[in-house]
Design a protein around this motif. Structure first.
Motif, short mmCIF file in Angstrom:
data_model
loop_
_atom_site.label_atom_id
_atom_site.label_comp_id
_atom_site.label_asym_id
_atom_site.label_seq_id
_atom_site.Cartn_x
_atom_site.Cartn_y
_atom_site.Cartn_z
N ILE A 258 0.86 -1.19 0.00
CA ILE A 258 0.00 0.00 0.00
C ILE A 258 0.90 1.24 0.00
O ILE A 258 1.71 1.41 0.90
CB ILE A 258 -0.94 0.02 1.22
CG1 ILE A 258 -1.83 -1.22 1.23
CG2 ILE A 258 -1.78 1.29 1.22
CD1 ILE A 258 -2.83 -1.28 0.10
N LYS A 259 0.73 2.09 -1.00
CA LYS A 259 1.57 3.29 -1.10
C LYS A 259 1.12 4.36 -0.11
O LYS A 259 1.92 4.98 0.55
CB LYS A 259 1.54 3.83 -2.53
CG LYS A 259 2.13 2.88 -3.56
CD LYS A 259 2.05 3.47 -4.95
CE LYS A 259 2.64 2.52 -5.99
NZ LYS A 259 2.54 3.06 -7.35
N ALA A 260 -0.19 4.62 -0.07
CA ALA A 260 -0.72 5.62 0.85
C ALA A 260 -1.39 4.91 2.03
O ALA A 260 -1.51 3.68 2.05
CB ALA A 260 -1.71 6.52 0.13
N GLY A 261 -1.82 5.69 3.03
CA GLY A 261 -2.45 5.09 4.20
C GLY A 261 -3.83 4.55 3.90
O GLY A 261 -4.55 5.04 3.03
N GLU A 296 -3.13 -2.94 -3.37
CA GLU A 296 -4.15 -2.06 -3.95
C GLU A 296 -4.12 -2.17 -5.47
O GLU A 296 -3.07 -2.33 -6.08
CB GLU A 296 -3.92 -0.61 -3.52
CG GLU A 296 -2.55 -0.06 -3.86
CD GLU A 296 -2.35 1.34 -3.30
OE1 GLU A 296 -3.36 1.98 -2.97
OE2 GLU A 296 -1.20 1.78 -3.20
N LYS A 297 -5.30 -2.13 -6.03
CA LYS A 297 -5.48 -2.11 -7.47
C LYS A 297 -6.33 -0.88 -7.81
O LYS A 297 -6.86 -0.24 -6.90
CB LYS A 297 -6.18 -3.39 -7.94
CG LYS A 297 -5.33 -4.65 -7.77
CD LYS A 297 -6.08 -5.86 -8.29
CE LYS A 297 -5.22 -7.12 -8.17
NZ LYS A 297 -5.94 -8.33 -8.65
N GLU A 302 -7.08 -4.63 -1.58
CA GLU A 302 -7.21 -6.08 -1.67
C GLU A 302 -6.42 -6.78 -0.57
O GLU A 302 -5.30 -6.40 -0.25
CB GLU A 302 -6.72 -6.57 -3.04
CG GLU A 302 -7.00 -8.04 -3.29
CD GLU A 302 -6.60 -8.47 -4.68
OE1 GLU A 302 -7.43 -9.02 -5.41
OE2 GLU A 302 -5.43 -8.24 -5.05
N LEU A 303 -7.05 -7.79 0.01
CA LEU A 303 -6.42 -8.64 1.01
C LEU A 303 -6.49 -10.08 0.54
O LEU A 303 -7.57 -10.56 0.17
CB LEU A 303 -7.14 -8.50 2.37
CG LEU A 303 -6.74 -9.52 3.45
CD1 LEU A 303 -5.29 -9.33 3.88
CD2 LEU A 303 -7.69 -9.42 4.64
N ILE A 349 -12.05 -4.17 -1.04
CA ILE A 349 -12.84 -3.05 -0.53
C ILE A 349 -12.71 -1.87 -1.50
O ILE A 349 -11.58 -1.49 -1.84
CB ILE A 349 -12.35 -2.61 0.86
CG1 ILE A 349 -12.33 -3.81 1.82
CG2 ILE A 349 -13.24 -1.49 1.41
CD1 ILE A 349 -13.69 -4.40 2.09
N PRO A 350 -13.81 -1.31 -1.97
CA PRO A 350 -13.71 -0.15 -2.91
C PRO A 350 -12.96 1.00 -2.27
O PRO A 350 -13.11 1.28 -1.08
CB PRO A 350 -15.17 0.21 -3.16
CG PRO A 350 -15.95 -1.02 -2.83
CD PRO A 350 -15.20 -1.69 -1.73
#
Length: 351
Positions: A258-261, A296-297, A302-303, A349-350
């Motif tokens: 994850i790049k951002a929080g 993240e996509k 995504e997990l 999760i959106p």
């Protein structure tokens, strides 16, 4: 489109020479033939067949001198074919020099010169347009790169701000807990002691109110500290801590991309799913490896949790999996349980 306009102008030069003839049958036939030859040569562009057709059409000038009036079209097609020498058979018209009016020769030769000039002009224009398109595409690509870099810078800045905010919240939570919380606890104990030691009925009710107020204040402080703690949850630390509980049986691996929080709601959701999944694996899986990936996509967090135990050992029903679905559903996300190769939990999760 520009080539069509160019060809039309050249064809008009040919017609100017043809209309100088005394009869109209042969000029009309020649005009139709010029259109047909030009069309076929264009369709078979730069092939041996187009060269043969153009060469033969120019050679007809030796038998039908009026065809020489079509020299502008022949020259135009020869230049487009990059074989200007294909028009040389048109010189056979010299076998019948008296068959055409001098003005027709002048119009045909002038038209041929105009054809060459127009061809080079249009070629330069097309080259300029192509260069413009290339330059435009490069600018679009560079703008996209700049926007991507700007977005990464914004995300990095937001991440720094987020980390600083979390650090400050942790500090505030610690100070509230260590200072105000301890003071309220001591006050509660003192008020309780006063209530026990008090013999005056007039002070009983005020002391009970004081004790209730202090208890309410303590509850409020706890809730505030709890909320601050939730906001500052370190998802990576939580997942690593959960995986440690399974290290006695499993080889664990964890990837965080994850790049951002992450939003607090997403962190809580993922933390709950990981905790439930690791607990289920310890209880039910016969595998020896657990892998957790948070990434993240475009448009989704995504997990992915997987263990290499036999799928038959784990059912997709039960309170644990139902709780996972509920957690994801509350955030309008989706979750799937894959049993093709081991057992895999994939939640999205959106963003």
């Amino acid at each position: 489109m520009y080539r069509l306009y160019e060809w039309t102008a050249i064809m008009l030069l040919c017609l100017a020479g043809l209309v100088m003839s005394d009869n109209y049958v042969v000029p009309v036939a020649v005009a139709i033939g010029l259109i047909a030859v030009s069309t076929v040569v264009h369709l078979l562009s730069r092939s041996i067949f187009s060269a043969i057709i153009l060469f033969v059409a120019c050679g007809v000038c030796g038998w039908v001198p009026l065809v020489f009036c079509g020299l502008p079209v022949f020259m135009y097609e020869a230049m487009r074919e990059e074989r200007w020498f294909l028009v040389l058979p048109s010189l056979l018209v010299l076998l019948h020099t008296d068959a055409l009016e001098p003005a027709q020769y002048i119009v045909a030769l002038s038209g041929a010169g105009v054809s060459v000039l127009l061809y080079y002009m249009m070629s330069r224009i097309e080259d300029s347009v192509e260069k413009y398109h290339v330059l435009r595409d490069e600018l679009v690509e560079k703008n996209a790169i700049l926007e991507s870099q700007n977005q990464r810078l914004k995300e990095a800045q937001n991440n720094e701000v987020h980390l600083a905010t979390m650090k400050e919240r942790n500090r505030i939570a610690r100070e509230i807990h260590d200072n105000v919380g301890h003071m309220l606890t001591r006050s509660l104990l003192q008020s309780g002691a006063l209530m026990i030691a008090n013999k005056d009925e007039n002070l009983k009710e005020p002391l009970e109110g004081l004790n209730a107020t202090l208890d309410q204040a303590m509850t409020s402080i706890r809730e505030s500290v709890h909320d601050l703690h939730d906001e500052s949850i370190d998802l990576q630390a939580v997942i690593i801590e959960n995986l440690k509980t399974a290290e006695h049986r499993f080889k664990t691996s964890f990837s965080y991309e994850i790049k951002a929080g992450l939003p607090t709601s997403v962190k809580l959701c993922f933390a709950g799913i990981v905790k439930e999944a690791v607990s289920n694996a310890v209880k039910h899986s016969n595998g020896d490896k657990i892998e957790v990936t948070v990434g993240e996509k475009p448009g989704v967090y995504e997990l992915i949790i997987s263990d290499n135990g036999k799928a038959g050992e784990i059912r997709q029903t039960g309170i644990g999996l139902s709780n996972m679905r509920d957690r994801v559903g509350q955030l309008q996300g989706h979750i799937e349980f894959i049993t093709d190769n081991g057992f895999v939990i994939r939640a999205g999760i959106p963003r």
